[in-house]
Design a protein around this motif. Structure first.
Motif, PDB file in Angstrom:
ATOM      1  N   GLU A 160      36.222  69.976  50.130  1.00 18.61           N
ATOM      2  CA  GLU A 160      37.625  70.463  50.614  1.00 18.61           C
ATOM      3  C   GLU A 160      37.725  71.798  50.130  1.00 18.61           C
ATOM      4  OE1 GLU A 160      42.119  69.310  49.344  1.00 18.61           O
ATOM      5  OE2 GLU A 160      40.151  68.305  48.838  1.00 18.61           O
ATOM      6  N   VAL A 161      37.035  72.678  49.551  1.00 23.89           N
ATOM      7  CA  VAL A 161      37.658  74.014  49.377  1.00 23.89           C
ATOM      8  C   VAL A 161      36.564  74.743  51.028  1.00 23.89           C
ATOM      9  CG1 VAL A 161      37.262  75.882  47.441  1.00 23.89           C
ATOM     10  CG2 VAL A 161      38.445  74.011  46.967  1.00 23.89           C
ATOM     11  N   ALA A 162      35.118  73.903  50.459  1.00 23.43           N
ATOM     12  CA  ALA A 162      34.068  74.827  51.217  1.00 23.43           C
ATOM     13  C   ALA A 162      34.864  74.290  52.903  1.00 23.43           C
ATOM     14  CB  ALA A 162      32.840  74.099  51.202  1.00 23.43           C
ATOM     15  N   ALA A 163      35.178  74.741  52.897  1.00 23.20           N
ATOM     16  CA  ALA A 163      36.469  73.831  54.702  1.00 23.20           C
ATOM     17  C   ALA A 163      36.725  74.813  54.633  1.00 23.20           C
ATOM     18  CB  ALA A 163      36.493  71.816  54.477  1.00 23.20           C
ATOM     19  N   HIS A 164      38.045  74.624  53.501  1.00 21.61           N
ATOM     20  CA  HIS A 164      39.196  75.080  53.804  1.00 21.61           C
ATOM     21  C   HIS A 164      38.915  76.960  53.377  1.00 21.61           C
ATOM     22  CE1 HIS A 164      43.695  76.215  53.624  1.00 21.61           C
ATOM     23  NE2 HIS A 164      43.432  77.020  51.942  1.00 21.61           N
ATOM     24  N   ALA A 165      37.617  77.477  52.548  1.00 17.05           N
ATOM     25  CA  ALA A 165      37.690  78.731  52.408  1.00 17.05           C
ATOM     26  C   ALA A 165      36.664  78.940  53.906  1.00 17.05           C
ATOM     27  CB  ALA A 165      36.552  78.564  51.573  1.00 17.05           C
ATOM     28  N   SER A 204      32.859  66.544  43.429  1.00 15.70           N
ATOM     29  CA  SER A 204      31.599  66.562  44.900  1.00 15.70           C
ATOM     30  C   SER A 204      33.148  66.825  46.341  1.00 15.70           C
ATOM     31  CB  SER A 204      31.144  65.570  45.183  1.00 15.70           C
ATOM     32  OG  SER A 204      30.313  65.579  47.098  1.00 15.70           O
ATOM     33  N   ARG A 205      34.262  66.042  46.198  1.00 14.07           N
ATOM     34  CA  ARG A 205      34.754  65.851  47.570  1.00 14.07           C
ATOM     35  C   ARG A 205      35.969  67.298  47.545  1.00 14.07           C
ATOM     36  NH1 ARG A 205      39.913  65.815  45.126  1.00 14.07           N
ATOM     37  NH2 ARG A 205      39.174  64.366  43.691  1.00 14.07           N
ATOM     38  N   VAL A 206      35.999  67.574  45.751  1.00 14.51           N
ATOM     39  CA  VAL A 206      36.338  68.846  45.458  1.00 14.51           C
ATOM     40  C   VAL A 206      36.177  70.017  46.192  1.00 14.51           C
ATOM     41  CG1 VAL A 206      37.852  70.937  44.254  1.00 14.51           C
ATOM     42  CG2 VAL A 206      38.021  68.239  43.468  1.00 14.51           C
TER      43      VAL A 206
END
Length: 347
Positions: free
Chosen positions: A86-91, A81-83
């Protein structure tokens, strides 16, 4: 005619991973005594492996599959979930559609009733899941590099190291080397990705150099059992499994019936056509199957080239001499009907 080399044959529907295999299948592809001795040494600790497609993404593919598999095996949904977050925000910030798809895929694992079953059934059957996971890893590396330009790399900052090695600034490097599909991962990505994931990666190198197996751990300052072990052969990465992970993975394959649900229908590794009774398919003693005409072409070409033993194009196992003439008859070279082949029919 028959091509000289078969496309790498991975038996899952997605075509990017194999099922878990005994490491003895790797031995069948080598004759070099140094390499064979290293494989025997490797088997003592890592008795099984999983092959990964080599297309420039294999480092990210192997690390991503192995780490998520390990996290889900031990029930660490929080890490997944953490990953994803993090990826969702950056993408979202950079409007990166593949990254958004990757984050969405990880979230399906987090919310699934049986996350590990969901992971295997998608990764082994759906090429879109593989692409999503690869871009999760690439986005993580890009984000971590952008946020940690001053991180230490052998006494120099990441930013200075990139300029010294590649003669480009960090943003240009990230765009050209990290956020580029099928671009091989370099040493800098190997250093950054485990830190970005919050995981430990062990590389075990297989090569022709005399001596024991070479091992490299990332990050090197974190001890304990690694989250994932990679088999590194120059230019390519596969997954290695120790005794504990081999046994649990095999148990999961049986429990979730993965062979039945994720195995690719049999196809000829030369022409890549689905095998049907009309092709008079042949299964060799090594258990790989071919169209009769394609296999006859392989045997004929290798005999003409004088390469020594005639071998299977998939695993390099020797094709017994008594099959050569039978193949010629079955392929129609002698005018005989296409029948009477003295090997097992594949269907």
């Amino acid at each position: 005619g028959v091509v000289a080399m078969a496309v790498a044959h991975l038996p899952t529907k997605c075509g990017f991973y194999s099922f878990v295999e005994e490491l003895s299948t790797l031995q069948n592809t080598f004759v070099n005594e140094v390499i064979l001795a290293k494989i025997q040494e490797m088997q003592q600790e890592f008795p099984a492996w999983r092959r990964c497609r080599g297309d420039g993404n294999c480092y990210y593919r192997a690390v991503g599959f192995g780490v998520i598999e390990e996290w889900l095996r031990r029930g660490d949904i929080v890490a997944v979930s953490r990953v994803a977050e993090e990826v969702a925000a950056h993408a979202e910030e950079h409007q990166h559609k593949d990254g958004q798809a990757g984050a969405a895929y990880l979230n399906t694992l987090v919310t699934a009733p049986e996350p590990l079953r969901q992971f295997y059934s998608t990764m082994l059957a759906d090429p879109a899941a593989d692409r999503a996971l690869v871009w999760v890893l690439r986005l993580l590396v890009a984000k971590y590099m952008s946020s940690n330009a001053s991180m230490d790399i052998n006494g120099l900052s990441l930013e200075i190291t990139v300029h010294a090695l590649h003669d480009m600034d960090l943003p240009t490097y990230i765009a050209a080397e990290v956020l580029c599909d099928k671009q091989e991962a370099e040493t800098l990505a190997q250093v950054v990705l485990p830190r970005a994931l919050g995981a430990t990666v062990l590389l075990v190198q297989l090569d022709r150099n005399e001596g024991s197996l070479q091992r490299v751990r990332f990050p090197e300052d974190i001890a304990g059992r690694p989250d994932v072990v990679l088999l590194f052969r120059p230019g390519h990465y596969d997954l290695l499994y120790d005794h504990t992970s081999r046994d649990s993975t095999r148990a999961a394959e049986l429990q979730y019936d993965l062979i039945a649900t994720c195995e690719k229908p049999p196809e000829c590794p030369i022409c890549l056509n689905a095998l049907s009774p009309a092709d008079n398919p042949v299964r060799l003693p090594c258990d790989h199957s071919y169209c009769t005409d394609c296999l006859h072409g392989v045997v004929t070409n290798q005999l003409k080239q004088g390469c020594g033993d005639v071998v299977c194009m998939v695993c390099q196992a020797r094709i017994p001499e008594d099959l050569h003439a039978a193949l010629a008859v079955a392929a129609g070279d002698t005018g005989a009907p296409r029948e009477g082949l003295a090997v097992e029919v594949a269907m």
